[in-house]
Design an enzyme around this catalytic site. Structure first.
Site, PDB file in Angstrom:
ATOM      1  N   ASP A 236    -104.363 -24.839  18.016  1.00 12.85           N
ATOM      2  CA  ASP A 236    -104.850 -26.384  17.873  1.00 12.85           C
ATOM      3  C   ASP A 236    -106.835 -26.075  17.361  1.00 12.85           C
ATOM      4  O   ASP A 236    -106.687 -24.914  17.098  1.00 12.85           O
ATOM      5  CB  ASP A 236    -105.081 -26.732  19.121  1.00 12.85           C
ATOM      6  CG  ASP A 236    -105.743 -25.648  20.281  1.00 12.85           C
ATOM      7  OD1 ASP A 236    -106.832 -26.045  20.546  1.00 12.85           O
ATOM      8  OD2 ASP A 236    -104.530 -25.191  21.283  1.00 12.85           O
TER       9      ASP A 236
ATOM     10  N   GLU B 116     -96.197 -15.876  24.786  1.00 14.10           N
ATOM     11  CA  GLU B 116     -96.693 -15.388  24.682  1.00 14.10           C
ATOM     12  C   GLU B 116     -96.487 -14.085  23.583  1.00 14.10           C
ATOM     13  O   GLU B 116     -97.375 -13.455  23.075  1.00 14.10           O
ATOM     14  CB  GLU B 116     -98.147 -15.334  24.618  1.00 14.10           C
ATOM     15  CG  GLU B 116     -98.908 -17.094  24.308  1.00 14.10           C
ATOM     16  CD  GLU B 116    -100.284 -17.214  25.321  1.00 14.10           C
ATOM     17  OE1 GLU B 116    -101.160 -17.278  25.011  1.00 14.10           O
ATOM     18  OE2 GLU B 116    -100.249 -16.461  26.039  1.00 14.10           O
TER      19      GLU B 116
END
Length: 256
Positions: free
Chosen positions: A220, A12
């Site tokens: 998602d 990330e």
């Protein structure tokens, strides 16, 4: 002014550590921190770990030991809000802990001692971050796959700004995400995304009086496919977003 850049997972944070000039690695409380200069700005990079307690510990160390004067969180999240799709970006206006419930002593989701459920982010820093996110997405439009990293054919990735919710749970079923949306929505909390760290960092920054902003790329839809979509997205897409958006943010901060 030193900017702390946090993420839960190495992916990330992309290749930010490799772009750090004069990098100095420091270890404290079982964590590694990298201090140096990134795109002309003094920074400290840190991995918070997963969950609110780990994130709060890391944020406290950044304030107390490393002299951070503002904090930025970059990472991924599950999309909750209408129109928030995989590959989009959400910049937080404020945070709420969806698993905080001290009722009936306090109202559900209210933070005891704070008199509120939602912890605001810094308006100026968040605006600069939102501008950086929009600029990155616009610039990526000319690349063959950057605007359609996960199969949203015919739809360009978009930047959103609003409420992000945090909790010590990976939300990965349609039933759970739907229940969260319904319960929070009935109380006037229209959440755009769900993750596991941001609200804790927002609370620490509030306590220390430090500006805080957060950007989350939607990996998602916090539904039954989340456990499949998340690892792929973090590995193949999240790092690219982190590099581009943080670069734009630090460039923006250099002008202020």
């Amino acid at each position: 002014m030193t900017t702390a850049i946090l993420s839960a997972l190495p992916e990330e944070q992309g290749s930010l550590m490799h772009a750090l000039h004069g990098a100095q690695a420091l270890e404290h409380a079982g964590r590694r921190f990298w201090r140096g200069e990134l795109y002309g700005q003094p920074v400290v990079l840190a991995l918070s770990g997963i969950g609110k307690v780990a994130a709060a510990t890391t944020a406290t160390l950044l304030a107390e030991r490393f002299g951070a004067r503002r904090m930025v969180f970059t990472g991924v999240a599950g999309g909750l809000g209408d129109g928030v799709q995989v590959g989009d970006v959400v910049v937080a206006r404020d945070f709420l802990q969806h698993d905080m419930d001290a009722s009936p002593i306090f109202a559900r989701w209210e933070l005891p001692g704070y008199g509120r459920a939602r912890m605001p982010c810094d308006a100026d820093l968040s605006t600069t971050l939102f501008e950086a996110a929009n600029a990155y997405l616009a610039g990526a439009a000319g690349q063959s796959d950057a605007m359609n990293p996960t199969g949203n054919a015919g739809r360009a990735a978009r930047a959103h700004q609003g409420l992000i919710i945090s909790g010590d749970r990976f939300v990965s079923t349609s039933a759970e995400s739907g229940a969260l949306r319904q319960a929070l929505g009935m109380a006037g909390h229209e959440a755009l995304a769900v993750e596991m760290e941001g609200a804790a960092v927002a609370q620490v920054c509030h306590d220390y009086g430090l500006p805080f902003a957060a950007v989350r790329t939607i990996s998602d839809r916090a539904d039954d496919a989340a456990h499949v979509d998340f690892p792929h997205f973090v590995t193949h897409v999240a790092s690219r977003y982190a590099d581009g958006i943080v670069h734009g943010l630090l460039q923006g901060l250099s002008k202020t």
